[in-house]
Structure formats: structure tokens, C-alpha cells
Design a protein around this motif. Structure first.
Motif, PDB file in Angstrom:
ATOM      1  N   GLN A 221       0.830  -1.217   0.000  1.00  0.00           N
ATOM      2  CA  GLN A 221       0.000   0.000   0.000  1.00  0.00           C
ATOM      3  C   GLN A 221       0.862   1.264   0.000  1.00  0.00           C
ATOM      4  OE1 GLN A 221      -3.595   0.089  -0.161  1.00  0.00           O
ATOM      5  NE2 GLN A 221      -2.949  -1.893  -0.934  1.00  0.00           N
ATOM      6  N   VAL A 222       1.839   1.291  -0.910  1.00  0.00           N
ATOM      7  CA  VAL A 222       2.704   2.474  -1.063  1.00  0.00           C
ATOM      8  C   VAL A 222       2.770   2.824  -2.545  1.00  0.00           C
ATOM      9  CG1 VAL A 222       4.197   2.081   0.947  1.00  0.00           C
ATOM     10  CG2 VAL A 222       4.755   0.996  -1.255  1.00  0.00           C
ATOM     11  N   SER A 223       3.305   4.009  -2.821  1.00  0.00           N
ATOM     12  CA  SER A 223       3.566   4.377  -4.212  1.00  0.00           C
ATOM     13  C   SER A 223       4.836   5.226  -4.235  1.00  0.00           C
ATOM     14  CB  SER A 223       2.379   5.128  -4.807  1.00  0.00           C
ATOM     15  OG  SER A 223       2.264   6.375  -4.169  1.00  0.00           O
ATOM     16  N   LEU A 224       5.250   5.646  -5.419  1.00  0.00           N
ATOM     17  CA  LEU A 224       6.530   6.351  -5.547  1.00  0.00           C
ATOM     18  C   LEU A 224       6.588   7.606  -4.676  1.00  0.00           C
ATOM     19  CD1 LEU A 224       9.202   6.030  -7.072  1.00  0.00           C
ATOM     20  CD2 LEU A 224       8.278   7.495  -8.878  1.00  0.00           C
ATOM     21  N   LYS A 225       5.441   8.190  -4.391  1.00  0.00           N
ATOM     22  CA  LYS A 225       5.433   9.425  -3.590  1.00  0.00           C
ATOM     23  C   LYS A 225       6.002   9.194  -2.181  1.00  0.00           C
ATOM     24  CE  LYS A 225       0.690   9.272  -1.726  1.00  0.00           C
ATOM     25  NZ  LYS A 225       0.936   7.974  -1.158  1.00  0.00           N
ATOM     26  N   ASP A 226       6.017   7.952  -1.723  1.00  0.00           N
ATOM     27  CA  ASP A 226       6.501   7.639  -0.375  1.00  0.00           C
ATOM     28  C   ASP A 226       8.029   7.500  -0.308  1.00  0.00           C
ATOM     29  OD1 ASP A 226       3.855   7.379   0.800  1.00  0.00           O
ATOM     30  OD2 ASP A 226       3.669   5.623  -0.513  1.00  0.00           O
ATOM     31  N   ASP A 249       6.264   8.365 -11.670  1.00  0.00           N
ATOM     32  CA  ASP A 249       4.836   8.692 -11.597  1.00  0.00           C
ATOM     33  C   ASP A 249       4.672  10.153 -12.026  1.00  0.00           C
ATOM     34  OD1 ASP A 249       2.298   9.371 -10.886  1.00  0.00           O
ATOM     35  OD2 ASP A 249       2.417   8.558  -8.835  1.00  0.00           O
ATOM     36  N   LYS A 250       4.121  10.309 -13.234  1.00  0.00           N
ATOM     37  CA  LYS A 250       4.027  11.662 -13.817  1.00  0.00           C
ATOM     38  C   LYS A 250       2.982  12.528 -13.100  1.00  0.00           C
ATOM     39  CE  LYS A 250       7.097  11.107 -17.028  1.00  0.00           C
ATOM     40  NZ  LYS A 250       6.994   9.895 -17.781  1.00  0.00           N
ATOM     41  N   THR A 251       2.198  11.900 -12.191  1.00  0.00           N
ATOM     42  CA  THR A 251       1.210  12.704 -11.459  1.00  0.00           C
ATOM     43  C   THR A 251       1.821  13.344 -10.201  1.00  0.00           C
ATOM     44  OG1 THR A 251       0.443  10.884 -10.070  1.00  0.00           O
ATOM     45  CG2 THR A 251      -0.653  11.147 -12.211  1.00  0.00           C
ATOM     46  N   LEU A 252       3.062  12.970  -9.878  1.00  0.00           N
ATOM     47  CA  LEU A 252       3.714  13.577  -8.699  1.00  0.00           C
ATOM     48  C   LEU A 252       4.044  15.031  -8.984  1.00  0.00           C
ATOM     49  CD1 LEU A 252       6.343  10.881  -7.586  1.00  0.00           C
ATOM     50  CD2 LEU A 252       4.151  11.421  -6.520  1.00  0.00           C
ATOM     51  N   PRO A 253       4.094  15.885  -7.933  1.00  0.00           N
ATOM     52  CA  PRO A 253       4.519  17.273  -8.146  1.00  0.00           C
ATOM     53  C   PRO A 253       5.886  17.282  -8.839  1.00  0.00           C
ATOM     54  CG  PRO A 253       3.857  16.922  -5.858  1.00  0.00           C
ATOM     55  CD  PRO A 253       3.819  15.592  -6.522  1.00  0.00           C
ATOM     56  N   SER A 254       6.101  18.281  -9.709  1.00  0.00           N
ATOM     57  CA  SER A 254       7.338  18.270 -10.508  1.00  0.00           C
ATOM     58  C   SER A 254       8.587  18.329  -9.627  1.00  0.00           C
ATOM     59  CB  SER A 254       7.331  19.416 -11.525  1.00  0.00           C
ATOM     60  OG  SER A 254       7.115  20.618 -10.843  1.00  0.00           O
ATOM     61  N   GLU A 255       8.487  19.004  -8.442  1.00  0.00           N
ATOM     62  CA  GLU A 255       9.673  19.067  -7.555  1.00  0.00           C
ATOM     63  C   GLU A 255      10.040  17.660  -7.065  1.00  0.00           C
ATOM     64  OE1 GLU A 255       6.686  20.992  -5.830  1.00  0.00           O
ATOM     65  OE2 GLU A 255       6.992  21.720  -7.860  1.00  0.00           O
ATOM     66  N   GLN A 256       9.019  16.846  -6.751  1.00  0.00           N
ATOM     67  CA  GLN A 256       9.345  15.501  -6.255  1.00  0.00           C
ATOM     68  C   GLN A 256       9.910  14.627  -7.378  1.00  0.00           C
ATOM     69  OE1 GLN A 256       6.303  13.216  -4.192  1.00  0.00           O
ATOM     70  NE2 GLN A 256       7.851  11.788  -3.410  1.00  0.00           N
ATOM     71  N   GLN A 257       9.362  14.783  -8.573  1.00  0.00           N
ATOM     72  CA  GLN A 257       9.921  14.041  -9.718  1.00  0.00           C
ATOM     73  C   GLN A 257      11.380  14.436  -9.924  1.00  0.00           C
ATOM     74  OE1 GLN A 257       7.673  13.666 -13.405  1.00  0.00           O
ATOM     75  NE2 GLN A 257       5.824  14.353 -12.352  1.00  0.00           N
ATOM     76  N   ALA A 258      11.648  15.767  -9.822  1.00  0.00           N
ATOM     77  CA  ALA A 258      13.023  16.252 -10.036  1.00  0.00           C
ATOM     78  C   ALA A 258      13.950  15.736  -8.943  1.00  0.00           C
ATOM     79  CB  ALA A 258      13.030  17.781 -10.061  1.00  0.00           C
ATOM     80  N   GLN A 259      13.438  15.649  -7.715  1.00  0.00           N
ATOM     81  CA  GLN A 259      14.285  15.168  -6.621  1.00  0.00           C
ATOM     82  C   GLN A 259      14.616  13.683  -6.795  1.00  0.00           C
ATOM     83  OE1 GLN A 259      12.754  14.654  -2.689  1.00  0.00           O
ATOM     84  NE2 GLN A 259      14.845  14.200  -2.012  1.00  0.00           N
TER      85      GLN A 259
END
Ligand code: HMG
Length: 390
Positions: A221-226, A249-259
């Protein structure tokens, strides 16, 4: 109980092959290697280095005397075994002077087995909280001259001390593994180099990642945002980059994708200069991330994707422990940059030299003064290792 990585060390060889030189010698566009594979250099092992000497060196770089008294299990994960019977872990146990009442053995499943070793170490420490387990991933990746895999060769060892008071990474209880019986890469006993279905192996790596990641997310029950970062098995960094893109996950905020992307870049820095070290590659990625990321902080969750041809894959994760930075080294790059560069003829001679035994099954070696540990001689088929006095 918290169990995880208390210390992590790395050793490679003193020789390096610059891939721009290999590209010139093999008539390949150098950008195929620097951009197509994302590789710059690879470590080259002479005949006096093997999984024992590199493993002992990686472990010696992290162990204190009190660790050697507390370690009651030494596991070496490898697919470059030096004996069909005696485990390299037994040689390493002796070279390091670990207390005698320990269990020492080797594990194998291509590049995967260090992940199984960590899980077994975790189970052992759960039962015996005062014990420490030394897990070493040690390999030499040798594909052969002029093969497609040649630029992805490498040599090195990662040593990890697993304890119940880990100061670097605390393991979570979330492992998900997958086995599929395939022939993407294998090395029969009679061959010194592997047989490889190159493109098929890359498809299997990426599909194992996709399907194991889907199952891992569902079960936990996790996803890339975690996650603050994902580390990948690194046969060559470009394949892991494809893996990162696959699970992004392209739905994540762009800052988290960049991090996540930035931490990925930090995780491949050492591998770009060492090459594939098979069982240790994933953990060399973790070390590179930990020693080079400027954004990681205590509590951050890191996912690890392990893949070994044949094939077994596994995803698991850990949480960074407060103060983890103090357990790491600052000058790793300088050490890598101080390796001796080899010309192409020297690389071809050094990397592919085999011990020439006399009629008694003996041979002696020279030229290992700069190593920490060395295979000094073979006497009547018995390998003799030494700690090199400096
Ligand atoms: P190759 O001949 O380098 O393949 O072999 P390629 O022709 O597809 O080129 C590779 C990339 O370079 C491609 O990029 C090209 O476009 C690019 P991509 O399409 O993939 O993004 N390229 C260029 N880029 C810039 N400028 C140029 C240029 N030319 C081409 N001029 C192969 C690749 C993987 C087959 C080979 O390296 C190999 O056999 N490696 C060994 C097997 C391997 O590493 N497999 C990986 C998955 S299996 C695994 O991970 C397990 C393993 O570690 C073993 C174990 O578990 O024990 C291997």
C-alpha cells in the motif's frame, strides 16, 4: 526491533580502463558508451585480485576489533566463485581474524544473491539481537574481448554490517520477490565468461522491474510518492535510467519528480567509474547515493530493486537513520581517480591472465604491493592469500 545496515564499505581494484580508449580500439563511437550506456571507466582486476581479496578489503575498511568479536555469520554473495567447494567466506573469515564461532558460507543467484543474504542476516539478527552479520557482495564481471558486454565489465566488492542498532539504513518488512526461469545470462562451469542474450536480458530486467514494482506497491500500500530515492541493480547505468523512467509517476509534483531524478543521478556516479560488479552493483548504487546526495535526510525511505539473471528480482526498502552521514566516507571519488590507467594491450593481458600452474599445481605471483590483500601463490592447488604489509 530495528535491523539494518550499520556500516557499508567498498573496495575495487587499482587498475582502470578508460572507455574512450576502448571505443577507439574497438572502432565504436565513444558516445555509444558515454551516452548509450552512461559508462566512463571500468575497474580491471589482475590475477592477484579476486572475490576474496576485494571482499576482505571492503570489509577491513569498515570493521573495528569489537565488530570482529561480535560477528557470528559471514555471507559472501557472488557469481565469481574461486572454488566449487570451499566458500570464499571462509577465506575472508580467516584473513579478517573474525572470532571462530561463526557461520561462513557463499550464496549464488547471479547478481541477486546479496539481497537474499541481507534478508537471511535480518532473520538471524532478529533471533540473536547482539550478533552482527557481515554480508559481502563480491564479483568480477568479465564478458570477453570484443563482445557487446565488454564495456560493461568491472570488479569490486561491497561489505555491509547488519546489526540490531543500524546507524545507516533500517530495513522495512516489505520485500517482494519474483522468480522466472529464463536464459538471459548464464555461465556454465566450463566457461570463464558468460553467455548472454543481451537485448532479451534488458527486456527481462525492465519487465521484472515493472511487474515486481506493481506487486510491491499493491502488497505494501505504497507508491513512488513515499520514497526519496530508488536504487537499481546497475549492469550499466543507462538500463537503470530506463527503469527509473518506467516507474516514474508523472502525477507527482514536478519538484518531487526532479528530486527522485536528481537522487538517481547521484546513485550511478560510482558505477559509471567502476562498471558492473554483479552482486554488489545495487549496493554500490546505494553507497553512491548516500555519499553524494545533498538532499537526503533521516527518515527518508529508499527503495532498492535487485535483479539477477536467470532470473530473480526483489524490491525492498529501508529508512535512513538519524546521523547516517557520519558513517560515510568523503573521498571515494579521489580514490577512484587514483587508479592506474591501462593501455588496451595491458588491459587485455591483465584482465584475462589465468594462473599458469606447474606440474605440482603451484604458481606464485608478484606485483600486488598496492593491494590490501592478495592471492600470493597457489601451492599444490591451494590458494594462499595474504594481507599485504605496507
Ligand atoms: P549494445 O551493443 O551496446 O546495444 O549492447 P545497442 O546497440 O542497443 O546500444 C546501446 C545503447 O547505445 C542504445 O541506447 C543505443 O541507441 C545507444 P538505447 O536505445 O538503449 O537507449 N547508442 C548510441 N548513443 C549515442 N551515440 C551513439 C550510439 N550508438 C548506440 N553513437 C547490451 C547492449 C546490453 C546487449 C550489452 O551491453 C550486453 O550484452 N551487456 C551484458 C548484459 C547486460 O548487461 N544485460 C542487462 C540486463 S541483465 C542484468 O542486469 C544481469 C547482469 O548484471 C548479470 C547477472 O545478473 O549476473 C548482466
Amino acid at each position: 526491533m530495528t535491523i539494518g545496515i550499520d556500516k557499508i564499505g567498498f573496495a575495487t581494484t587499482n587498475y582502470v580502463l578508460k572507455l574512450e580508449n576502448l571505443a577507439a580500439a574497438r572502432n565504436i563511437d565513444p558516445e555509444k558508451l558515454s551516452k548509450g550506456l552512461l559508462l566512463k571507466e571500468i575497474s580491471i582486476a589482475p590475477v592477484t585480485e579476486d572475490i576474496v581479496t576485494m571482499g576482505a578489503s571492503a570489509a577491513a575498511s569498515i570493521l573495528a576489533e569489537e565488530d570482529k568479536q561480535a560477528i557470528d555469520m559471514v555471507i559472501v554473495a557472488s557469481e565469481s566463485g574461486i572454488d566449487q567447494s570451499k566458500a570464499s567466506a571462509v577465506f575472508i573469515h580467516g584473513l579478517l581474524g573474525i572470532q571462530p564461532f561463526a557461520r561462513s558460507f557463499e550464496m549464488k543467484e547471479a547478481c541477486y544473491s546479496a539481497t537474499a543474504a541481507l534478508d537471511y542476516a535480518k532473520l538471524h539478527v532478529e533471533k540473536h539481537p547482539d550478533s552482527k552479520v557481515l554480508v559481502i557482495a563480491s564479483d568480477i564481471a568479465k564478458y570477453g574481448i570484443g563482445t557487446p558486454g565488454e564495456p560493461t565489465q568491472g570488479a569490486g566488492s561491497i561489505a555491509m554490517l547488519i546489526t540490531s542498532h543500524p546507524r545507516i539504513l533500517a530495513f522495512n518488512e516489505d520485500n517482494v520477490a519474483q522468480t522466472r526461469d529464463i536464459m538471459d545470462f548464464w555461465r556454465p562451469n566450463y566457461s570463464t565468461t558468460p553467455f548472454v542474450n543481451g537485448m532479451y536480458s534488458t527486456q527481462q530486467y525492465l519487465d521484472s522491474l515493472k511487474t515486481t514494482w506493481a506487486e510491491y506497491q499493491k502488497r505494501n500500500q505504497v507508491s513512488l510518492k513515499d520514497f526519496a530515492a530508488v536504487c537499481f541493480h546497475l549492469p550499466y547505468p543507462k538500463l537503470a535510467l530506463k527503469g527509473m523512467r518506467k516507474i516514474m509517476d508523472k502525477t507527482l509534483p514536478s519538484e518531487q519528480q526532479a528530486q527522485l531524478q536528481e537522487n538517481f543521478e547521484q546513485s550511478i556516479l560510482y558505477s559509471q567509474k567502476v562498471g558492473n560488479i554483479y552482486t554488489g552493483s545495487l549496493f554500490l548504487g546505494l553507497l553512491s547515493l548516500l555519499e553524494n546526495s545533498t538532499t537526503l535526510k533521516a527518515g527518508d525511505r529508499i527503495a532498492l530493486f535487485s535483479y539477477g539473471s536467470g532470473a530473480v528480482s526483489e524490491i525492498f526498502s529501508g529508512q535512513l537513520v538519524a546521523g547516517f552521514e557520519q558513517q560515510l566516507k568523503a573521498n571515494r571519488m579521489e580514490k577512484l581517480d587514483s587508479r592506474t590507467p591501462l593501455s588496451i594491450p595491458d588491459y587485455e593481458k591483465v584482465f584475462f591472465e589465468e594462473a599458469e600452474l606447474d606440474e605440482n599445481g603451484s604458481a606464485s605471483f608478484t606485483g600486488y604491493e598496492n593491494q590490501d590483500f592478495a592471492l600470493a601463490e597457489i601451492v599444490e592447488h591451494q590458494r594462499t592469500y595474504i594481507k599485504v604489509e605496507k
